[in-house]
Design a protein around this motif. Sequence first.
Motif, PDB file in Angstrom:
ATOM      1  N   GLY A  12       0.795  -1.223   0.000  1.00  0.00           N
ATOM      2  CA  GLY A  12       0.000   0.000   0.000  1.00  0.00           C
ATOM      3  C   GLY A  12       0.824   1.267   0.000  1.00  0.00           C
ATOM      4  O   GLY A  12       0.371   2.312  -0.495  1.00  0.00           O
ATOM      5  N   GLY A  13       2.043   1.202   0.517  1.00  0.00           N
ATOM      6  CA  GLY A  13       2.824   2.429   0.645  1.00  0.00           C
ATOM      7  C   GLY A  13       3.907   2.626  -0.386  1.00  0.00           C
ATOM      8  O   GLY A  13       4.514   3.703  -0.442  1.00  0.00           O
ATOM      9  N   VAL A  14       4.179   1.606  -1.223  1.00  0.00           N
ATOM     10  CA  VAL A  14       5.315   1.719  -2.121  1.00  0.00           C
ATOM     11  C   VAL A  14       5.170   2.879  -3.106  1.00  0.00           C
ATOM     12  O   VAL A  14       6.127   3.648  -3.309  1.00  0.00           O
ATOM     13  CB  VAL A  14       5.540   0.378  -2.883  1.00  0.00           C
ATOM     14  CG1 VAL A  14       4.328  -0.004  -3.720  1.00  0.00           C
ATOM     15  CG2 VAL A  14       6.789   0.467  -3.749  1.00  0.00           C
ATOM     16  N   LEU A  15       3.993   3.063  -3.691  1.00  0.00           N
ATOM     17  CA  LEU A  15       3.845   4.144  -4.676  1.00  0.00           C
ATOM     18  C   LEU A  15       3.870   5.529  -4.023  1.00  0.00           C
ATOM     19  O   LEU A  15       4.587   6.417  -4.516  1.00  0.00           O
ATOM     20  CB  LEU A  15       2.559   3.944  -5.476  1.00  0.00           C
ATOM     21  CG  LEU A  15       2.567   2.762  -6.449  1.00  0.00           C
ATOM     22  CD1 LEU A  15       1.239   2.674  -7.195  1.00  0.00           C
ATOM     23  CD2 LEU A  15       3.709   2.896  -7.449  1.00  0.00           C
ATOM     24  N   PRO A  16       3.124   5.775  -2.932  1.00  0.00           N
ATOM     25  CA  PRO A  16       3.221   7.111  -2.302  1.00  0.00           C
ATOM     26  C   PRO A  16       4.630   7.441  -1.821  1.00  0.00           C
ATOM     27  O   PRO A  16       5.119   8.569  -2.019  1.00  0.00           O
ATOM     28  CB  PRO A  16       2.232   7.020  -1.133  1.00  0.00           C
ATOM     29  CG  PRO A  16       1.274   5.953  -1.522  1.00  0.00           C
ATOM     30  CD  PRO A  16       2.079   4.953  -2.284  1.00  0.00           C
ATOM     31  N   VAL A  17       5.290   6.482  -1.199  1.00  0.00           N
ATOM     32  CA  VAL A  17       6.640   6.748  -0.691  1.00  0.00           C
ATOM     33  C   VAL A  17       7.619   6.954  -1.849  1.00  0.00           C
ATOM     34  O   VAL A  17       8.501   7.824  -1.783  1.00  0.00           O
ATOM     35  CB  VAL A  17       7.105   5.604   0.238  1.00  0.00           C
ATOM     36  CG1 VAL A  17       8.565   5.804   0.647  1.00  0.00           C
ATOM     37  CG2 VAL A  17       6.223   5.537   1.471  1.00  0.00           C
ATOM     38  N   LEU A  18       7.470   6.165  -2.897  1.00  0.00           N
ATOM     39  CA  LEU A  18       8.344   6.339  -4.071  1.00  0.00           C
ATOM     40  C   LEU A  18       8.130   7.716  -4.679  1.00  0.00           C
ATOM     41  O   LEU A  18       9.099   8.382  -5.091  1.00  0.00           O
ATOM     42  CB  LEU A  18       8.055   5.245  -5.094  1.00  0.00           C
ATOM     43  CG  LEU A  18       8.950   5.227  -6.349  1.00  0.00           C
ATOM     44  CD1 LEU A  18      10.406   4.979  -5.966  1.00  0.00           C
ATOM     45  CD2 LEU A  18       8.476   4.153  -7.326  1.00  0.00           C
ATOM     46  N   PHE A  19       6.885   8.159  -4.737  1.00  0.00           N
ATOM     47  CA  PHE A  19       6.578   9.489  -5.259  1.00  0.00           C
ATOM     48  C   PHE A  19       7.283  10.563  -4.429  1.00  0.00           C
ATOM     49  O   PHE A  19       7.910  11.482  -4.970  1.00  0.00           O
ATOM     50  CB  PHE A  19       5.062   9.702  -5.240  1.00  0.00           C
ATOM     51  CG  PHE A  19       4.619  11.054  -5.691  1.00  0.00           C
ATOM     52  CD1 PHE A  19       4.527  11.365  -7.036  1.00  0.00           C
ATOM     53  CD2 PHE A  19       4.295  12.038  -4.751  1.00  0.00           C
ATOM     54  CE1 PHE A  19       4.115  12.634  -7.444  1.00  0.00           C
ATOM     55  CE2 PHE A  19       3.894  13.299  -5.151  1.00  0.00           C
ATOM     56  CZ  PHE A  19       3.796  13.599  -6.501  1.00  0.00           C
TER      57      PHE A  19
END
Length: 405
Positions: A75-82
């Motif tokens: 759940g957090g990989v895309l927001p954190v990567l952004f």
Amino acid sequence: MIELEKDRPNRAVTSFFQIFGGCWKPLSGDAVHMTDGAGHHRFEWRVLSVLVPLVAGAAVFDGLWRLGDSWLAWGGVLPVLFLLFHFVAFTIGGKNPPSQWQRWNVLLVAWAVWQGWFVEESGVRWAAAVWLGVVALNAMSVVCLAWRGIMVHSATCTAGFRWFIWAVIHVPAVFVGWRYGLPAGLSVLGVAGILWVCGTFLPNARIFGPITRRAEGKDMLLTIDDGPDPDDTPAILDLLDQHGRKAVFFVIGEKVRRFPELAQEIVRRGHELGNHTMTHPVGFFWSYGPVRTRREISECQRAIEETTGVKVRFFRAPAGHRNWFTHPVLRELGLELVGWRKRAYDTVRSDVDGIVRDLTDGAKDGDILLLHEATTTALGVMEGVLTTLPAAGRPTPSPARSGDC
């Protein structure tokens, strides 16, 4: 007068694409001018735009998994990567593409090394391997860039320095042979030998130094070797005039001495002369040392200048086979090595239609075509090529230096 095009900058930020990136197709029009601006290397941009987010995403995913559980990781990989991309870009990212690449490379290398050497179990070790592979390719490319610099720098592009390189290459072979036996030593020499064969006998190889392989302008450039010839040269000149085309005649010094009026007529009609050695030692030029190489090239140069008053700028080796000392001699004499894009072996073939077809099929703007005179098919081939190529009248192309983009 045919003018040479200067190398356009390669906008790649990685050493791999600086060496191997190139262009998949010739540039023309606005695309040419874009390469002179701030444009990125297009294919490299596409590759890095996949690899960097992929590996960085794997690093973020692995970190979140270790901090929490699978739900947090997915759940957090895309927001954190952004957020990570914005943080790196605006905080430590650098002001230009090279500095941005260097910072991302340092970060991802550090993570890949940590994954590979300090983490016992990991589901994203494949991403670390991918990035370390990228690093390995770039490291090898740095060696290639250093070699290219040595081959072209004025201080190292000399016969003496090339003798030194020859000696240095043999040192590890002698050591390996002494330490591990003759077969091992010969295998080391074999690797160097393969590179030497490629640099010598592949007509457009740039292992020993730069070579012109393309032309600029919306047309093809015709180059004619092995003249002047009393039977073919006058007729070829008439054909070129009829079709409104200019060409580069790579002439042999002995023939220039024998038929000075023909060399003068080539110049009078507005064509360019090129140096094709004094005696055209097609079977031996590749094996010559610096003294004989210089004699062949400089005597041809002198013959052309004394006969026509023209200072030649281009050189083509017999059959395209250079030797280890060709580039130092060319640098000393102010000459540029010219290759070709299309050839049809018209010196050993007799089927005119087949030769013309091989030379013209798929020919693109900027291609350098190799033809010969003093053959039984010379006039037929020239007439067929001139008839088949698009109508003249477009800007006359000129040989372009190596590094086509």
